[in-house]
Write a protein that holds these residues in place. Sequence first.
Motif, PDB file in Angstrom:
ATOM      1  N   MET A  27     -65.365   1.950   7.165  1.00 42.26           N
ATOM      2  CA  MET A  27     -63.925   2.121   7.040  1.00 42.26           C
ATOM      3  C   MET A  27     -63.305   2.421   8.406  1.00 42.26           C
ATOM      4  SD  MET A  27     -61.843   4.247   4.382  1.00 42.26           S
ATOM      5  CE  MET A  27     -62.841   4.548   2.971  1.00 42.26           C
ATOM      6  N   GLN A  28     -62.303   1.650   8.721  1.00 40.92           N
ATOM      7  CA  GLN A  28     -61.699   1.853  10.032  1.00 40.92           C
ATOM      8  C   GLN A  28     -60.574   2.869   9.906  1.00 40.92           C
ATOM      9  OE1 GLN A  28     -60.128  -1.955  10.988  1.00 40.92           O
ATOM     10  NE2 GLN A  28     -58.318  -1.173  11.997  1.00 40.92           N
ATOM     11  N   GLN A  29     -60.527   3.764  10.830  1.00 34.45           N
ATOM     12  CA  GLN A  29     -59.571   4.865  10.711  1.00 34.45           C
ATOM     13  C   GLN A  29     -58.307   4.559  11.501  1.00 34.45           C
ATOM     14  OE1 GLN A  29     -61.029   6.849   8.501  1.00 34.45           O
ATOM     15  NE2 GLN A  29     -58.978   7.682   8.231  1.00 34.45           N
ATOM     16  N   THR A  30     -57.201   4.495  10.821  1.00 35.57           N
ATOM     17  CA  THR A  30     -55.929   4.343  11.514  1.00 35.57           C
ATOM     18  C   THR A  30     -55.343   5.743  11.652  1.00 35.57           C
ATOM     19  OG1 THR A  30     -55.678   2.338  10.214  1.00 35.57           O
ATOM     20  CG2 THR A  30     -53.785   3.039  11.505  1.00 35.57           C
ATOM     21  N   SER A  31     -54.816   6.037  12.828  1.00 31.25           N
ATOM     22  CA  SER A  31     -54.293   7.390  12.997  1.00 31.25           C
ATOM     23  C   SER A  31     -53.072   7.582  12.105  1.00 31.25           C
ATOM     24  CB  SER A  31     -53.915   7.637  14.457  1.00 31.25           C
ATOM     25  OG  SER A  31     -52.962   6.692  14.865  1.00 31.25           O
ATOM     26  N   TYR A  32     -52.943   8.759  11.598  1.00 28.69           N
ATOM     27  CA  TYR A  32     -51.897   9.032  10.620  1.00 28.69           C
ATOM     28  C   TYR A  32     -51.166  10.301  11.017  1.00 28.69           C
ATOM     29  CZ  TYR A  32     -49.712  10.282   6.198  1.00 28.69           C
ATOM     30  OH  TYR A  32     -48.816  10.633   5.234  1.00 28.69           O
ATOM     31  N   ASN A  87     -56.058   0.558   6.047  1.00 30.31           N
ATOM     32  CA  ASN A  87     -56.556   1.690   5.275  1.00 30.31           C
ATOM     33  C   ASN A  87     -55.440   2.482   4.592  1.00 30.31           C
ATOM     34  OD1 ASN A  87     -58.462   3.459   4.297  1.00 30.31           O
ATOM     35  ND2 ASN A  87     -58.466   4.725   6.145  1.00 30.31           N
ATOM     36  N   ASP A 108     -48.910   1.494  15.837  1.00 31.31           N
ATOM     37  CA  ASP A 108     -50.206   1.643  15.178  1.00 31.31           C
ATOM     38  C   ASP A 108     -50.516   3.048  14.672  1.00 31.31           C
ATOM     39  OD1 ASP A 108     -51.053  -0.958  14.958  1.00 31.31           O
ATOM     40  OD2 ASP A 108     -51.742  -1.020  17.042  1.00 31.31           O
ATOM     41  N   THR A 109     -49.500   3.861  14.502  1.00 30.78           N
ATOM     42  CA  THR A 109     -49.691   5.132  13.818  1.00 30.78           C
ATOM     43  C   THR A 109     -48.952   5.066  12.484  1.00 30.78           C
ATOM     44  OG1 THR A 109     -49.782   6.337  15.889  1.00 30.78           O
ATOM     45  CG2 THR A 109     -49.295   7.618  13.917  1.00 30.78           C
ATOM     46  N   ILE A 110     -49.656   5.415  11.418  1.00 27.29           N
ATOM     47  CA  ILE A 110     -49.004   5.375  10.114  1.00 27.29           C
ATOM     48  C   ILE A 110     -48.051   6.556   9.990  1.00 27.29           C
ATOM     49  CG2 ILE A 110     -49.330   5.451   7.617  1.00 27.29           C
ATOM     50  CD1 ILE A 110     -52.149   4.331   8.105  1.00 27.29           C
TER      51      ILE A 110
END
Lengths: 324, 81
Positions: free
Chosen positions: A176-181, B48, B59-61
């Motif tokens: 699973m690739q982690q996108t920063s949130y 994701n 590219d930051t949710i």
Amino acid sequence: MFDWLQHFADWLIFTVFNIDAGTKLGTALNFFVYDTIKIMILLFVIVFIMGIVNTYFPIEQLKNYLNKKKLYGLEYVFSAIFGAITPFCSCSSVPLFIGFVQGGIPLGVTFSFLITSPLVNEVAIAMFLGMFGLKATLIYAFSGILLGTIGGWLLGKMNLEPLLSDWVKEILKLKMQQTSYQKEQQTFYQRLPEITRAATDIVKGVLLYVIIGIAIGAIMHGYVPENFFNQYLGGGQWWTVPLAVILAVPMYANAAGIVPVIQVFVAKGVPLGTAIAFMMATVGLSIPEATLLKKVMSLKLITLFFAVVTICIIISGYVFNLLL
Amino acid sequence: MSKVIKVLGTGCPKCKAMTQVVTDVISKHNIDATVEKVEDIIEIMKYNVMTTPALLVDDTICIKGRVPSQDEVFTFLSNNE
């Protein structure tokens, strides 16, 4: 709770418009005014509450919880209950499906979620509450959850992973690739206007269907004789439940408008179980959802999925006709 | 620096509403940004997210599963400049 509204409808139709309470026109108009206003209020309140739940629902934590705990079969029940209380629009069903499976949740448990989520949705609940009252609504919600639990469990027994689309299998293999949130920091009061606006939009979106449904219901209410359906659709004929389910499939877009019409059917002699089966098939067996799911599943898997749900709905229709 | 905004969503009414809010904010405040709509479910899954619509800034949710207000989007876009 809605006595004041009945007084208002009586006053408006019988006093202001001066239509005689005994006439068919008077009954139909009274029914229309009362139901339309009541349904609008219920719809808004319930959609609003679900909007708040939706904003705060910790879907990620739910996923992790279902994944980590060994629950001895209860995970199907939990998954179905979560499906009932999470008001996501149908376009989220595919991302949710993949997110769940990717997170290591068994396919069957994911199906439990996927079955119940559209069945027990805020619009259906509000309409049922308005037209059939609390008891029938609880029966509806409970059977929706039961149906998701059993349906998911059955599908889980069938070893269906090979029937997922190829790209889904690819994604599942990948780490699973982690996108920063960025964590959301809005307070409740900052979100309130948006939630209100969203609730208004949803109510506006179904308003026309609801009014048409209630109008048809009102006309039938006044003009169709008592026990009319009893002679044709009521009572013992075994084929009425499957027929109701098949007739319901193309009704998806008007789910909200269907309920007032069903209510008249029930008032004129159709058993409640048949009505509940019809309602579930309307929201649960939707062609738009099938089209979305086509992207993640093979045709065989979708067919199996819908077949299991259909059979469960039909059985629950029979069971309720026996019990109620 | 120009910001890259992505709206993830398969094209449901909520996703369209989010795109509208974002484009409104950009034109209202003259923000230097490009808006990209990601509608392909296969692409969306790479980020994701489990609930749509989702909003990505560089590219930051920032938001998942709901339509934001204009003010909220503006704070995201005016940060870290």
